[in-house]
Design a protein around this motif. Structure first.
Motif, PDB file in Angstrom:
ATOM      1  N   ASN A  44       0.661  -1.198  -0.126  1.00  0.00           N
ATOM      2  CA  ASN A  44      -0.066  -0.090  -0.025  1.00  0.00           C
ATOM      3  C   ASN A  44       0.715   1.301   0.093  1.00  0.00           C
ATOM      4  OD1 ASN A  44      -2.581  -1.596   0.029  1.00  0.00           O
ATOM      5  ND2 ASN A  44      -2.767  -1.434   2.227  1.00  0.00           N
ATOM      6  N   LEU A  45       2.080   1.127   0.603  1.00  0.00           N
ATOM      7  CA  LEU A  45       2.777   2.337   0.831  1.00  0.00           C
ATOM      8  C   LEU A  45       3.825   2.380  -0.359  1.00  0.00           C
ATOM      9  CD1 LEU A  45       3.950   2.402   4.551  1.00  0.00           C
ATOM     10  CD2 LEU A  45       2.274   3.883   3.457  1.00  0.00           C
ATOM     11  N   ASP A  46       3.865   1.309  -1.269  1.00  0.00           N
ATOM     12  CA  ASP A  46       4.865   1.178  -2.322  1.00  0.00           C
ATOM     13  C   ASP A  46       6.260   1.317  -1.690  1.00  0.00           C
ATOM     14  OD1 ASP A  46       5.397   0.540  -5.028  1.00  0.00           O
ATOM     15  OD2 ASP A  46       5.219   2.657  -5.579  1.00  0.00           O
ATOM     16  N   ALA A  47       6.430   0.620  -0.745  1.00  0.00           N
ATOM     17  CA  ALA A  47       7.927   0.893  -0.243  1.00  0.00           C
ATOM     18  C   ALA A  47       8.291  -0.135   0.743  1.00  0.00           C
ATOM     19  CB  ALA A  47       8.171   2.207   0.569  1.00  0.00           C
ATOM     20  N   PRO A  48       9.513  -0.681   0.734  1.00  0.00           N
ATOM     21  CA  PRO A  48       9.978  -2.086   1.618  1.00  0.00           C
ATOM     22  C   PRO A  48      10.101  -1.164   2.940  1.00  0.00           C
ATOM     23  CG  PRO A  48      11.647  -1.391   0.055  1.00  0.00           C
ATOM     24  CD  PRO A  48      10.542  -0.612  -0.420  1.00  0.00           C
ATOM     25  N   LEU A  49       9.481  -1.700   3.961  1.00  0.00           N
ATOM     26  CA  LEU A  49       9.716  -1.255   5.373  1.00  0.00           C
ATOM     27  C   LEU A  49      10.871  -2.092   5.873  1.00  0.00           C
ATOM     28  CD1 LEU A  49       6.132  -0.632   6.289  1.00  0.00           C
ATOM     29  CD2 LEU A  49       7.532   0.935   5.330  1.00  0.00           C
ATOM     30  N   PHE A  50      11.275  -3.556   5.766  1.00  0.00           N
ATOM     31  CA  PHE A  50      12.072  -4.349   6.435  1.00  0.00           C
ATOM     32  C   PHE A  50      12.930  -4.879   5.516  1.00  0.00           C
ATOM     33  CE2 PHE A  50       8.361  -3.649   9.472  1.00  0.00           C
ATOM     34  CZ  PHE A  50       8.815  -3.604  10.339  1.00  0.00           C
ATOM     35  N   LEU A  59      14.789  -2.482   9.942  1.00  0.00           N
ATOM     36  CA  LEU A  59      14.248  -1.275   9.307  1.00  0.00           C
ATOM     37  C   LEU A  59      14.720  -0.769   7.900  1.00  0.00           C
ATOM     38  CD1 LEU A  59      12.633   0.742  12.225  1.00  0.00           C
ATOM     39  CD2 LEU A  59      11.299  -0.356  10.766  1.00  0.00           C
ATOM     40  N   THR A  60      14.412  -0.586   6.967  1.00  0.00           N
ATOM     41  CA  THR A  60      14.758   0.093   5.705  1.00  0.00           C
ATOM     42  C   THR A  60      14.914   1.672   6.024  1.00  0.00           C
ATOM     43  OG1 THR A  60      12.921   0.247   4.795  1.00  0.00           O
ATOM     44  CG2 THR A  60      14.147  -1.666   4.109  1.00  0.00           C
ATOM     45  N   THR A  61      15.398   2.248   5.287  1.00  0.00           N
ATOM     46  CA  THR A  61      15.126   3.758   5.223  1.00  0.00           C
ATOM     47  C   THR A  61      13.865   4.381   5.274  1.00  0.00           C
ATOM     48  OG1 THR A  61      17.328   4.234   3.976  1.00  0.00           O
ATOM     49  CG2 THR A  61      15.778   5.962   4.157  1.00  0.00           C
ATOM     50  N   ALA A  62      12.747   3.740   4.526  1.00  0.00           N
ATOM     51  CA  ALA A  62      11.668   4.017   4.685  1.00  0.00           C
ATOM     52  C   ALA A  62      10.897   3.612   5.946  1.00  0.00           C
ATOM     53  CB  ALA A  62      10.873   3.414   3.301  1.00  0.00           C
ATOM     54  N   GLY A  63      11.363   2.520   6.470  1.00  0.00           N
ATOM     55  CA  GLY A  63      10.888   2.076   7.651  1.00  0.00           C
ATOM     56  C   GLY A  63      11.175   2.976   8.699  1.00  0.00           C
ATOM     57  N   GLU A  64      12.456   3.607   8.919  1.00  0.00           N
ATOM     58  CA  GLU A  64      12.799   4.283   9.681  1.00  0.00           C
ATOM     59  C   GLU A  64      12.261   5.664   9.532  1.00  0.00           C
ATOM     60  OE1 GLU A  64      14.983   4.205  11.982  1.00  0.00           O
ATOM     61  OE2 GLU A  64      16.283   2.364  11.767  1.00  0.00           O
ATOM     62  N   LEU A  66       9.181   6.115   8.839  1.00  0.00           N
ATOM     63  CA  LEU A  66       7.626   5.731   9.095  1.00  0.00           C
ATOM     64  C   LEU A  66       7.706   5.440  10.729  1.00  0.00           C
ATOM     65  CD1 LEU A  66       4.771   5.201   8.510  1.00  0.00           C
ATOM     66  CD2 LEU A  66       5.363   2.548   8.207  1.00  0.00           C
ATOM     67  N   LEU A  67       8.897   4.959  11.254  1.00  0.00           N
ATOM     68  CA  LEU A  67       8.656   4.421  12.630  1.00  0.00           C
ATOM     69  C   LEU A  67       8.445   5.814  13.633  1.00  0.00           C
ATOM     70  CD1 LEU A  67       9.486   2.299  14.830  1.00  0.00           C
ATOM     71  CD2 LEU A  67      12.160   3.361  14.692  1.00  0.00           C
ATOM     72  N   ASP A  68       8.890   7.036  13.175  1.00  0.00           N
ATOM     73  CA  ASP A  68       8.836   8.094  13.914  1.00  0.00           C
ATOM     74  C   ASP A  68       7.465   8.670  14.081  1.00  0.00           C
ATOM     75  OD1 ASP A  68       9.869  10.508  15.952  1.00  0.00           O
ATOM     76  OD2 ASP A  68       9.125  11.655  14.089  1.00  0.00           O
ATOM     77  N   HIS A  69       6.505   8.554  12.821  1.00  0.00           N
ATOM     78  CA  HIS A  69       5.299   8.838  12.795  1.00  0.00           C
ATOM     79  C   HIS A  69       4.372   7.889  13.421  1.00  0.00           C
ATOM     80  CE1 HIS A  69       6.084  12.017  10.205  1.00  0.00           C
ATOM     81  NE2 HIS A  69       6.857  11.353   9.355  1.00  0.00           N
ATOM     82  N   ALA A  70       4.641   6.470  13.389  1.00  0.00           N
ATOM     83  CA  ALA A  70       4.079   5.515  14.011  1.00  0.00           C
ATOM     84  C   ALA A  70       4.167   5.669  15.501  1.00  0.00           C
ATOM     85  CB  ALA A  70       4.458   4.273  13.676  1.00  0.00           C
TER      86      ALA A  70
END
Length: 300
Positions: A44-50, A59-64, A66-70
């Protein structure tokens, strides 16, 4: 795409545990389901998170990003829930406290029992670990510590001071050479922490009084006190533990008297959570009163 809170909850669990199975155990969801939910979120985000490695899910860069917002979303949800639940007369739900085993064994049972009596719908969990509790991974809602942490987004409040002295059984003292000074301790069996497992500098009591060998060691205060109660040696003990071990006698009180402090550590984002604020206030006051009560009993 509008991620819902449940997506963020699963993402946070995997990010903290770095494992689908561990995250699933915490969430009470099958690991395969956790994996499908993460895959769906990534699609859904069109990005690898892990990325999967030998160490687990990292965590990938995208996951990092997202982490703060989560985490902010998590804090907002906890604050919202706490505002509603905390507005009622009694507390309910579940609250977990992390603590080193000294306070976990000798203080928190009594304190938490009183809080439970006043709040019958509240479930209180005591996580006793001989290490620093990782609040960033949500191992607990709050923690009792000896040293006040200086890093991280944390709320730190001093609870109270407490005292420690050298102790031994009368039987041990009768059977061994007299202990009239700190120097005399060199000829006695010392009981204390395993040196390389002391997780907080403030717990290195024996080093502070010049003792460099520990003949009987454990990472547990309870085990140390059990050993000294058997008449096998001498150790440093919290004064508040002595009413539970009436066979122990304080020694060298005029030469060895240590003072340490307890602190209550919480997530910074929980300062808007009325439920946790009320519990923290009751816990802090309860620990202060219990330390004072037990130390007074020791003096008599």
């Amino acid at each position: 795409m509008n991620p819902n809170w449940d997506d963020m909850r699963i993402f946070l669990a995997v990010a903290r545990e770095e494992s689908l199975s561990s995250a699933g155990r915490i969430l009470k969801i099958d690991p395969a389901t956790v994996g499908r939910r993460i895959a769906r979120l990534e699609a859904n985000l069109d990005a690898p998170l892990f990325t999967k490695s030998q160490q687990g899910y990292m965590l990938t860069t995208a996951g990092e990003r997202l982490l703060d917002h989560a985490q902010q979303a998590e804090e907002a949800m906890r604050a919202a829930t706490g505002a509603v639940v905390g507005s009622t007369k009694s507390l309910s739900g579940q609250i977990r406290i992390g603590a080193p085993d000294g306070s976990a064994n000798y203080l928190l049972p009594q304190v938490c029992a009183k809080i439970s009596d006043a709040n019958p719908d509240l479930d209180i969990q005591i996580l006793a670990l001989p290490r620093i509790i990782n609040l960033s991974r949500r191992e607990a809602d709050m923690a009792v510590t000896v040293s006040a942490p200086t890093a991280g987004k944390l709320l730190v409040q001093k609870i109270c001071d407490y005292q420690l002295h050298m102790v031994a059984t009368q039987d041990y003292l009768d059977r061994h050479n007299a202990i009239r000074s700190v120097a005399d301790l060199q000829g006695h069996r010392l009981i204390g922490y395993i040196p390389d497992m002391i997780f907080d500098r403030e717990l290195d009591y024996l080093n502070d009084i010049g003792i460099d060998r520990v003949a009987l060691a454990s990472n547990s205060v309870s085990v140390q006190l059990r050993q000294v109660s058997l008449g096998t040696g001498v150790c440093v003990a919290h004064d508040f533990t002595l009413p539970f071990h009436p066979g122990l006698r304080q020694i060298l009180t005029d030469q060895v008297s240590l003072t340490r402090s307890f602190h209550l550590v919480r997530h910074q984002g929980d300062q808007r959570n009325e439920r946790l604020n009320r519990f923290a206030e009751a816990l802090t006051q309860g620990i202060r009163e219990e330390v004072a009560r037990l130390e007074a009993a020791t003096e008599t």
